[in-house]
Design a protein around this motif. Structure first.
Motif, mmCIF file in Angstrom:
data_model
loop_
_atom_site.group_PDB
_atom_site.id
_atom_site.type_symbol
_atom_site.label_atom_id
_atom_site.label_comp_id
_atom_site.label_asym_id
_atom_site.label_seq_id
_atom_site.Cartn_x
_atom_site.Cartn_y
_atom_site.Cartn_z
ATOM 1 N N ASP A 244 25.198 11.402 -25.864
ATOM 2 C CA ASP A 244 24.115 10.555 -26.361
ATOM 3 C C ASP A 244 23.681 9.716 -25.170
ATOM 4 O O ASP A 244 24.381 8.779 -24.775
ATOM 5 C CB ASP A 244 24.628 9.691 -27.512
ATOM 6 N N THR A 257 20.455 12.879 -28.264
ATOM 7 C CA THR A 257 21.840 13.314 -28.420
ATOM 8 C C THR A 257 21.885 14.826 -28.607
ATOM 9 O O THR A 257 21.056 15.396 -29.314
ATOM 10 C CB THR A 257 22.501 12.645 -29.635
ATOM 11 N N ARG A 258 22.864 15.433 -27.968
ATOM 12 C CA ARG A 258 23.120 16.859 -28.115
ATOM 13 C C ARG A 258 24.628 17.096 -28.209
ATOM 14 O O ARG A 258 25.422 16.323 -27.680
ATOM 15 C CB ARG A 258 22.541 17.665 -26.930
ATOM 16 N N GLN A 279 18.525 19.276 -38.872
ATOM 17 C CA GLN A 279 17.873 18.164 -38.170
ATOM 18 C C GLN A 279 16.406 18.457 -37.929
ATOM 19 O O GLN A 279 15.550 17.554 -38.049
ATOM 20 C CB GLN A 279 18.607 17.899 -36.846
ATOM 21 N N GLY A 335 18.611 7.054 -38.300
ATOM 22 C CA GLY A 335 17.921 6.744 -37.052
ATOM 23 C C GLY A 335 17.376 5.339 -37.053
ATOM 24 O O GLY A 335 17.809 4.483 -37.839
ATOM 25 N N THR A 379 13.815 7.717 -34.372
ATOM 26 C CA THR A 379 14.794 8.754 -34.049
ATOM 27 C C THR A 379 15.272 9.408 -35.344
ATOM 28 O O THR A 379 15.307 8.781 -36.398
ATOM 29 C CB THR A 379 16.009 8.183 -33.303
ATOM 30 N N GLU A 381 18.669 11.394 -36.206
ATOM 31 C CA GLU A 381 19.945 11.710 -35.571
ATOM 32 C C GLU A 381 21.068 11.893 -36.595
ATOM 33 O O GLU A 381 21.993 11.075 -36.671
ATOM 34 C CB GLU A 381 20.326 10.647 -34.550
ATOM 35 N N ARG A 418 26.460 15.381 -33.345
ATOM 36 C CA ARG A 418 25.254 14.577 -33.560
ATOM 37 C C ARG A 418 24.121 15.197 -32.760
ATOM 38 O O ARG A 418 24.323 15.592 -31.609
ATOM 39 C CB ARG A 418 25.463 13.116 -33.148
ATOM 40 N N GLU A 420 19.948 14.444 -31.906
ATOM 41 C CA GLU A 420 18.953 13.367 -32.025
ATOM 42 C C GLU A 420 17.688 13.676 -31.238
ATOM 43 O O GLU A 420 17.748 14.012 -30.051
ATOM 44 C CB GLU A 420 19.561 12.063 -31.510
ATOM 45 N N ASP A 421 16.562 13.563 -31.920
ATOM 46 C CA ASP A 421 15.235 13.657 -31.304
ATOM 47 C C ASP A 421 14.445 12.403 -31.653
ATOM 48 O O ASP A 421 14.758 11.699 -32.617
ATOM 49 C CB ASP A 421 14.461 14.866 -31.834
ATOM 50 N N GLU A 422 13.373 12.181 -30.900
ATOM 51 C CA GLU A 422 12.412 11.133 -31.232
ATOM 52 C C GLU A 422 11.165 11.792 -31.796
ATOM 53 O O GLU A 422 10.677 12.787 -31.244
ATOM 54 C CB GLU A 422 12.065 10.306 -30.000
#
Length: 439
Positions: A244, A257-258, A279, A335, A379, A381, A418, A420-422
């Protein structure tokens, strides 16, 4: 990924901020808006300062993130004024003279000492709304942070201008490039500290420039939501990697996050793929008129469906949500707003006149409770984790039969997942700012 130059977008952005300032001053009963950039904080009993963080209101107007003891002054009907400290200083690097796409749109006054700002600030000080930290006080100009002005400005900050979106896309590109480097380091057998260093090198940003402390977690460390210890030695065998980490650009933050499995053919990789697909569906749900709280609750049901498919959960997703079992596997919020700050302001705002919108009962860590509108960036996530202390609570609360504990033991060494994108909310389909940066 198409990047739009900020220069032609800045005049519209500045006009938007001036209109917002006019309204904020009218609501708070002040004549002038003053925003100090901030002053350095020094450690107790020492002459060392903490890393400087510029006032977010200051960098909203100007792409300046490193200048201290400077001021943005605005009076309705007049051009914004920048009082810019360029000191005589042989201990530190002196800031360069102001330059760039924004300079022609503001009146710049260079000063050599902080006190030289006093005759350049509009007065009297009592007629000024001064937004900043207490230690930014200069003479009679003491930050008063009027609530009526802040409520309005923070609420409006949720609606990003095209200029802001352009800068945020650049931050995404920097972060995505660094994420690629971190994955390569992981697959080459590097430990947490060396992966972190590979990330910073690729981002071309050090620990004081990235928007938050990097989370670089191997194996079970992925079950610590904010793991920042960075072991210096690689583990004997790396099973999984959760990162993250973000990047900054002109004061705007990226937060990505990946999660990766060392064995791309493993069952854990299959679970990562399932979370990734879920996601993406959640990201597509970022639409005008959608209540973010409902997105969060729906995320619980989707994630529990994944655990059900993988044999971890015996109960139905609905039962897991109702009993709190889902929170043991997904204990944080879906998020948060993002922009000038990683956890941007007004995530709970009921209106531009104050008040808050409560979180759903039983979800204390959700950071966004507003209905989505065009211009908002949030976000998305979701996460699934195998956290011993939370799983122990499931047993203590009488819900042990909801879980296949043998399956938990199989996944526990991997820590967690986790992704996570915006995502930008528009008048139509969601605009994922992150995925194109990885293309």
């Amino acid at each position: 990924m198409h990047i739009v130059a900020p220069a032609p977008l800045y005049p519209h952005h500045l006009a938007t901020l001036r209109a917002r300032a006019d309204e904020a001053l009218a609501r708070s009963g002040h004549d002038h808006l003053l925003i100090p950039s901030g002053r350095r904080h020094y450690q107790l009993f020492d002459d060392r300062d903490y890393p400087f963080a510029v006032n977010p209101h200051f960098k909203h107007w100007l792409p300046l993130t490193r200048v201290t003891d400077s001021w943005l002054a605005y009076t309705p009907g007049q051009r914004p004024k920048l009082v810019y400290l360029q000191p005589f200083d042989y201990w530190h690097v002196v800031p360069d003279a102001p330059s760039g796409w924004w300079v022609e749109h503001v009146d710049v006054h260079v000063i050599r000492t902080p006190e030289e700002a006093l005759p350049l600030l509009p007065g009297p000080a009592a007629r000024c709304a001064i937004l900043g930290e207490a230690n930014s006080a200069l003479g009679d100009y003491v930050p008063n942070n009027p609530a009526a002005a802040l409520d309005y400005l923070h609420y409006q900050r949720s609606y990003k201008t095209p200029y802001e979106i352009a800068l945020m896309r650049v931050a995404q590109r920097k972060a995505a490039h660094a994420h690629r480097a971190a994955e390569r380091a992981f697959r080459a057998g590097a430990g947490e500290f060396d992966i972190h260093m590979a990330y910073c090198e690729a981002a071309r940003q050090d620990a004081t420039e990235v928007p938050y402390q990097n989370i670089v977690a191997l194996n079970t460390h992925g079950a610590v939501l904010h793991y920042t210890e960075l072991d210096r030695d690689p583990p004997a065998h790396s099973l999984s990697f959760l990162i993250d980490a973000g990047a900054s650009h002109c004061g705007y933050a990226a937060d990505i996050t990946r999660t990766y499995a060392a064995d791309r053919g493993s069952e854990f990789q299959a679970m990562i793929d399932a979370v990734d697909a879920a996601q993406q569906a959640m990201c597509a749900g970022v639409r005008a008129g959608v209540d973010y709280r409902q997105l969060h609750v729906d995320a619980h049901l989707s994630l529990m469906g994944i655990l059900k498919d993988f044999g971890v959960l015996k109960a139905s997703p609905e039962a897991a949500l109702a009993t709190g079992v889902s929170a043991a596997f997904f204990p944080h919020g879906l998020g948060h707003p993002i922009g000038l700050q990683v956890h941007d302001v007004a995530g709970f705002a009921a209106s531009d006149r104050g008040g808050t919108t409560a979180r759903p009962e039983g979800h204390p860590y959700l950071r966004m409770t507003r209905v989505l509108e065009p211009g908002m960036v949030v976000t998305i996530e979701p996460g699934l984790y195998f956290i011993d202390m939370l799983l122990d609570e499931v047993r203590k609360n009488g819900h042990a039969a909801s879980v296949d504990w043998a399956r938990v033991d199989e996944f526990r060494p991997y820590g967690g997942i986790r992704i996570e994108d915006e995502v930008l909310c528009t008048d139509g389909a969601a605009d994922n700012l992150t995925r194109p940066a990885f293309a």
